[in-house]
Design a protein around this motif. Structure first.
Motif, PDB file in Angstrom:
ATOM      1  N   ASN A   5       0.848  -1.190   0.000  1.00  0.00           N
ATOM      2  CA  ASN A   5       0.000   0.000   0.000  1.00  0.00           C
ATOM      3  C   ASN A   5       0.885   1.243   0.000  1.00  0.00           C
ATOM      4  O   ASN A   5       1.581   1.507   0.977  1.00  0.00           O
ATOM      5  CB  ASN A   5      -0.909   0.025   1.234  1.00  0.00           C
ATOM      6  N   PRO A   6       0.837   2.011  -1.056  1.00  0.00           N
ATOM      7  CA  PRO A   6       1.685   3.208  -1.105  1.00  0.00           C
ATOM      8  C   PRO A   6       1.254   4.246  -0.073  1.00  0.00           C
ATOM      9  O   PRO A   6       0.070   4.389   0.232  1.00  0.00           O
ATOM     10  CB  PRO A   6       1.478   3.739  -2.520  1.00  0.00           C
ATOM     11  N   ARG A   7       2.207   4.944   0.472  1.00  0.00           N
ATOM     12  CA  ARG A   7       1.923   6.030   1.420  1.00  0.00           C
ATOM     13  C   ARG A   7       1.522   7.291   0.665  1.00  0.00           C
ATOM     14  O   ARG A   7       0.741   8.082   1.153  1.00  0.00           O
ATOM     15  CB  ARG A   7       3.161   6.290   2.270  1.00  0.00           C
ATOM     16  N   TYR A   8       2.095   7.468  -0.504  1.00  0.00           N
ATOM     17  CA  TYR A   8       1.851   8.676  -1.295  1.00  0.00           C
ATOM     18  C   TYR A   8       1.152   8.306  -2.594  1.00  0.00           C
ATOM     19  O   TYR A   8       1.648   7.499  -3.364  1.00  0.00           O
ATOM     20  CB  TYR A   8       3.173   9.392  -1.593  1.00  0.00           C
ATOM     21  N   VAL A   9      -0.027   8.888  -2.785  1.00  0.00           N
ATOM     22  CA  VAL A   9      -0.785   8.680  -4.023  1.00  0.00           C
ATOM     23  C   VAL A   9      -1.249  10.042  -4.524  1.00  0.00           C
ATOM     24  O   VAL A   9      -1.401  10.985  -3.748  1.00  0.00           O
ATOM     25  CB  VAL A   9      -2.002   7.745  -3.812  1.00  0.00           C
ATOM     26  N   GLU A  48       5.648  14.568   4.364  1.00  0.00           N
ATOM     27  CA  GLU A  48       4.481  14.036   5.058  1.00  0.00           C
ATOM     28  C   GLU A  48       3.191  14.781   4.730  1.00  0.00           C
ATOM     29  O   GLU A  48       2.105  14.217   4.794  1.00  0.00           O
ATOM     30  CB  GLU A  48       4.711  14.012   6.564  1.00  0.00           C
ATOM     31  N   ALA A  49       3.291  16.040   4.361  1.00  0.00           N
ATOM     32  CA  ALA A  49       2.089  16.808   4.016  1.00  0.00           C
ATOM     33  C   ALA A  49       1.366  16.178   2.826  1.00  0.00           C
ATOM     34  O   ALA A  49       0.136  16.309   2.705  1.00  0.00           O
ATOM     35  CB  ALA A  49       2.462  18.252   3.702  1.00  0.00           C
ATOM     36  N   TYR A  50       2.082  15.472   1.976  1.00  0.00           N
ATOM     37  CA  TYR A  50       1.468  14.829   0.812  1.00  0.00           C
ATOM     38  C   TYR A  50       0.685  13.571   1.192  1.00  0.00           C
ATOM     39  O   TYR A  50      -0.066  13.047   0.380  1.00  0.00           O
ATOM     40  CB  TYR A  50       2.524  14.492  -0.232  1.00  0.00           C
ATOM     41  N   ALA A  51       0.870  13.088   2.407  1.00  0.00           N
ATOM     42  CA  ALA A  51       0.142  11.906   2.885  1.00  0.00           C
ATOM     43  C   ALA A  51      -0.970  12.288   3.861  1.00  0.00           C
ATOM     44  O   ALA A  51      -1.717  11.420   4.303  1.00  0.00           O
ATOM     45  CB  ALA A  51       1.112  10.934   3.545  1.00  0.00           C
ATOM     46  N   ALA A  52      -1.083  13.560   4.168  1.00  0.00           N
ATOM     47  CA  ALA A  52      -2.066  14.021   5.145  1.00  0.00           C
ATOM     48  C   ALA A  52      -3.484  13.975   4.576  1.00  0.00           C
ATOM     49  O   ALA A  52      -3.692  13.866   3.368  1.00  0.00           O
ATOM     50  CB  ALA A  52      -1.722  15.444   5.577  1.00  0.00           C
TER      51      ALA A  52
END
Length: 67
Positions: A5-9, A48-52
């Motif tokens: 499961n990717p963290r960033y999509v 991390e902001a891209y995964a928020a």
């Protein structure tokens, strides 16, 4: 689970911000987003902001797949 499961999509609100800035001639956000998405499974503490969760304004975004 982290391996499959990717963290960033690419999410609508992330693309919207990049598009809006690019229309103004600033392609920096496009470049940053592409860099993060090149390694979607890797830990990237600086990104991390891209995964928020999406911001409140993003609930009004609509996407059409009719074309």
């Amino acid at each position: 689970m982290n391996r499959v499961n990717p963290r960033y999509v690419l999410r609508n609100h992330l693309a919207e911000v990049a598009i809006r800035r690019a229309r103004e001639g600033d392609y920096g956000e496009v470049d940053r987003l592409l860099k993060v998405l090149e390694r979607p499974y890797d830990e990237q503490p600086e990104s991390e902001a891209y995964a928020a969760l999406p911001p409140d304004w993003a609930s009004d975004l609509q996407l059409s797949c009719s074309s």
